[in-house]
Scaffold this motif. Structure first.
Motif, PDB file in Angstrom:
ATOM      1  N   PRO A  75      89.305  23.718  53.187  1.00 26.88           N
ATOM      2  CA  PRO A  75      89.583  24.966  52.472  1.00 26.88           C
ATOM      3  C   PRO A  75      91.049  25.055  52.054  1.00 26.88           C
ATOM      4  CG  PRO A  75      88.322  25.376  54.483  1.00 26.88           C
ATOM      5  CD  PRO A  75      88.776  23.949  54.545  1.00 26.88           C
ATOM      6  N   SER A  76      91.275  25.659  50.898  1.00 23.60           N
ATOM      7  CA  SER A  76      92.645  25.834  50.408  1.00 23.60           C
ATOM      8  C   SER A  76      92.714  27.084  49.548  1.00 23.60           C
ATOM      9  CB  SER A  76      93.082  24.621  49.583  1.00 23.60           C
ATOM     10  OG  SER A  76      94.358  24.843  49.010  1.00 23.60           O
ATOM     11  N   ASP A  77      93.825  27.802  49.639  1.00 19.01           N
ATOM     12  CA  ASP A  77      94.035  28.961  48.786  1.00 19.01           C
ATOM     13  C   ASP A  77      94.992  28.634  47.640  1.00 19.01           C
ATOM     14  OD1 ASP A  77      96.405  28.693  50.150  1.00 19.01           O
ATOM     15  OD2 ASP A  77      96.421  30.723  50.988  1.00 19.01           O
ATOM     16  N   ASN A  78      95.238  27.339  47.412  1.00 20.95           N
ATOM     17  CA  ASN A  78      96.119  26.934  46.319  1.00 20.95           C
ATOM     18  C   ASN A  78      95.453  27.270  44.980  1.00 20.95           C
ATOM     19  OD1 ASN A  78      97.287  25.146  44.207  1.00 20.95           O
ATOM     20  ND2 ASN A  78      98.504  24.367  45.902  1.00 20.95           N
ATOM     21  N   PRO A  79      96.100  28.060  44.112  1.00 20.83           N
ATOM     22  CA  PRO A  79      95.464  28.477  42.863  1.00 20.83           C
ATOM     23  C   PRO A  79      95.460  27.412  41.779  1.00 20.83           C
ATOM     24  CG  PRO A  79      97.686  29.339  42.959  1.00 20.83           C
ATOM     25  CD  PRO A  79      97.439  28.655  44.280  1.00 20.83           C
ATOM     26  N   TYR A  80      96.090  26.263  42.038  1.00 22.20           N
ATOM     27  CA  TYR A  80      96.256  25.266  40.983  1.00 22.20           C
ATOM     28  C   TYR A  80      95.344  24.043  41.127  1.00 22.20           C
ATOM     29  CZ  TYR A  80     100.517  27.966  40.236  1.00 22.20           C
ATOM     30  OH  TYR A  80     101.411  28.988  40.006  1.00 22.20           O
ATOM     31  N   ILE A  81      94.429  24.043  42.079  1.00 21.89           N
ATOM     32  CA  ILE A  81      93.633  22.833  42.300  1.00 21.89           C
ATOM     33  C   ILE A  81      92.273  22.864  41.611  1.00 21.89           C
ATOM     34  CG2 ILE A  81      94.808  22.321  44.481  1.00 21.89           C
ATOM     35  CD1 ILE A  81      92.368  23.355  45.966  1.00 21.89           C
ATOM     36  N   SER A  82      91.834  24.013  41.105  1.00 22.70           N
ATOM     37  CA  SER A  82      90.557  24.122  40.402  1.00 22.70           C
ATOM     38  C   SER A  82      90.782  24.735  39.023  1.00 22.70           C
ATOM     39  CB  SER A  82      89.562  24.985  41.188  1.00 22.70           C
ATOM     40  OG  SER A  82      89.283  24.427  42.449  1.00 22.70           O
ATOM     41  N   TYR A  83      90.226  24.123  37.991  1.00 18.64           N
ATOM     42  CA  TYR A  83      90.429  24.616  36.630  1.00 18.64           C
ATOM     43  C   TYR A  83      89.597  23.768  35.662  1.00 18.64           C
ATOM     44  CZ  TYR A  83      93.588  20.630  37.000  1.00 18.64           C
ATOM     45  OH  TYR A  83      94.100  19.392  37.252  1.00 18.64           O
ATOM     46  N   ASN A  84      89.404  24.276  34.468  1.00 19.94           N
ATOM     47  CA  ASN A  84      88.822  23.469  33.398  1.00 19.94           C
ATOM     48  C   ASN A  84      89.908  22.560  32.843  1.00 19.94           C
ATOM     49  OD1 ASN A  84      86.192  24.551  33.445  1.00 19.94           O
ATOM     50  ND2 ASN A  84      86.788  26.261  32.143  1.00 19.94           N
ATOM     51  N   CYS A  85      89.687  21.254  32.904  1.00 16.84           N
ATOM     52  CA  CYS A  85      90.673  20.316  32.361  1.00 16.84           C
ATOM     53  C   CYS A  85      90.325  19.904  30.931  1.00 16.84           C
ATOM     54  CB  CYS A  85      90.813  19.090  33.250  1.00 16.84           C
ATOM     55  SG  CYS A  85      89.366  17.997  33.284  1.00 16.84           S
ATOM     56  N   VAL A  86      89.102  20.203  30.492  1.00 22.28           N
ATOM     57  CA  VAL A  86      88.679  19.938  29.116  1.00 22.28           C
ATOM     58  C   VAL A  86      87.858  21.120  28.632  1.00 22.28           C
ATOM     59  CG1 VAL A  86      87.259  18.505  27.592  1.00 22.28           C
ATOM     60  CG2 VAL A  86      88.660  17.423  29.357  1.00 22.28           C
ATOM     61  N   ARG A  87      88.135  21.571  27.418  1.00 20.96           N
ATOM     62  CA  ARG A  87      87.300  22.545  26.725  1.00 20.96           C
ATOM     63  C   ARG A  87      87.101  22.064  25.296  1.00 20.96           C
ATOM     64  NH1 ARG A  87      87.353  28.063  27.880  1.00 20.96           N
ATOM     65  NH2 ARG A  87      86.254  28.239  25.892  1.00 20.96           N
ATOM     66  N   ASN A 111      96.179  20.525  32.494  1.00 20.64           N
ATOM     67  CA  ASN A 111      96.223  20.470  33.951  1.00 20.64           C
ATOM     68  C   ASN A 111      96.143  21.826  34.635  1.00 20.64           C
ATOM     69  OD1 ASN A 111      98.875  21.270  33.166  1.00 20.64           O
ATOM     70  ND2 ASN A 111      99.728  20.483  35.080  1.00 20.64           N
ATOM     71  N   GLY A 112      95.549  22.843  33.948  1.00 16.07           N
ATOM     72  CA  GLY A 112      95.473  24.125  34.634  1.00 16.07           C
ATOM     73  C   GLY A 112      94.789  25.205  33.824  1.00 16.07           C
ATOM     74  N   SER A 113      95.015  26.444  34.241  1.00 13.88           N
ATOM     75  CA  SER A 113      94.322  27.590  33.670  1.00 13.88           C
ATOM     76  C   SER A 113      94.687  27.854  32.217  1.00 13.88           C
ATOM     77  CB  SER A 113      94.618  28.841  34.508  1.00 13.88           C
ATOM     78  OG  SER A 113      96.012  29.104  34.543  1.00 13.88           O
ATOM     79  N   HIS A 114      95.729  27.230  31.702  1.00 12.07           N
ATOM     80  CA  HIS A 114      96.105  27.403  30.302  1.00 12.07           C
ATOM     81  C   HIS A 114      95.116  26.770  29.334  1.00 12.07           C
ATOM     82  CE1 HIS A 114      97.926  23.768  31.975  1.00 12.07           C
ATOM     83  NE2 HIS A 114      97.893  23.236  30.780  1.00 12.07           N
ATOM     84  N   VAL A 115      94.270  25.849  29.825  1.00 10.77           N
ATOM     85  CA  VAL A 115      93.302  25.176  28.951  1.00 10.77           C
ATOM     86  C   VAL A 115      92.368  26.190  28.286  1.00 10.77           C
ATOM     87  CG1 VAL A 115      91.322  23.596  28.927  1.00 10.77           C
ATOM     88  CG2 VAL A 115      93.426  22.963  30.130  1.00 10.77           C
TER      89      VAL A 115
END
Length: 210
Positions: A54-66, A76-80
Motif C-alpha cells: 500500500p502507498s499513499d503516493n499520489p504520483y504512482i497511478s495515472y493514465n500514461c496514454v490517452r 508521466n502523470g495526471s497532466h495527461v
C-alpha cells in the motif's frame, strides 16, 4: 578529466519519446517498481501490481496514454488527461500541451520531479504542429519547454530533462514499447507504445516486467 557517464549506466527516471507517428513512454523507478501498464479503451494506465505494498503516493497511478482523434498523448502523470481533453476540443497541440503543464507545474515530491509529455500523430490541420507531426514538452522547477519535432525526441525526468534526439527504431506500437523497455537506461518497470500511422486510427501496446 573524467569521461562522461555512459548512457547505458544512467538512471533517467520516467521518460517519453515521440516521433511524427510513433511514440513511447517508460516507467523507470527505484522506489516504486511494483507497477504495471494496463491497456484500456483509448488509454493506458500505470497502476500498482496486485502484490504491491500500500502507498499513499499520489504520483504512482495515472493514465500514461490517452488517444484522441487529433493525436495521442503520452506522459508521466495526471497532466495527461487535461492535455488530451484540450487536444480533443481542437486546441492547437502546442497549447494543449503547454497549458496543463504550466498549470500543474512540477511534481511536489522530494525531488521536484519534472512532468514530461508528448503528442504523436498530430492532425494535419493543427496550426502549430501539423507539419511536424509531434510535440514534446516538460515543466521543471526552472523552465517550461515545449517543442514541435520531426524526428524521434526524448525528454526524461532526470539527467535528460530537456528534449533531445533519440534513436527510436520502431515502426509500430509494439516495437516502440519494446524498444524503450529494453533500452539500457536503468530500472525499467513497464512501457507503453503508440502508433498513429494506421489508416484505422491509433494502435497501442504495453510491455510489463517479467
Amino acid at each position: 578529466m573524467a569521461a562522461p557517464p555512459r548512457l547505458s549506466a544512467m538512471y533517467v527516471g520516467r521518460f517519453v519519446v515521440v516521433g511524427p507517428s510513433v511514440g513511447a513512454y517508460r516507467v523507470s523507478s527505484r522506489s516504486f517498481p511494483n507497477r504495471q501498464a494496463t491497456a484500456r479503451e483509448d488509454a493506458i494506465t500505470v497502476e500498482p501490481t496486485p502484490d504491491a505494498p500500500p502507498s499513499d503516493n499520489p504520483y504512482i497511478s495515472y493514465n500514461c496514454v490517452r488517444v484522441t482523434e487529433r493525436g495521442a498523448v503520452l506522459g508521466n502523470g495526471s497532466h495527461v488527461d487535461p492535455i488530451a481533453e484540450k487536444l480533443a476540443l481542437g486546441t492547437p497541440a502546442r497549447d494543449a500541451l503547454a497549458t496543463p503543464l504550466q498549470a500543474l507545474d512540477f511534481e511536489k515530491d522530494d525531488y521536484d520531479t519534472p512532468r514530461v509529455a508528448g503528442i504523436v500523430g498530430v492532425a494535419a490541420d493543427d496550426p502549430t504542429a501539423g507539419e511536424a507531426g509531434a510535440v514534446i514538452g516538460t515543466v521543471r522547477r526552472d523552465a517550461l519547454l515545449v517543442e514541435a519535432v520531426t524526428e524521434p525526441t526524448l525528454v526524461a525526468t532526470y539527467e535528460r530533462d530537456s528534449p533531445t534526439a533519440f534513436d527510436l527504431d520502431a515502426e509500430d506500437a509494439a516495437s516502440a514499447a519494446r524498444a524503450v523497455y529494453d533500452h539500457e537506461f536503468e530500472h525499467a518497470v513497464c512501457a507503453a507504445g503508440v502508433d498513429g500511422s494506421a489508416a484505422e486510427g491509433f494502435e497501442t501496446a504495453v510491455v510489463n516486467g517479467e
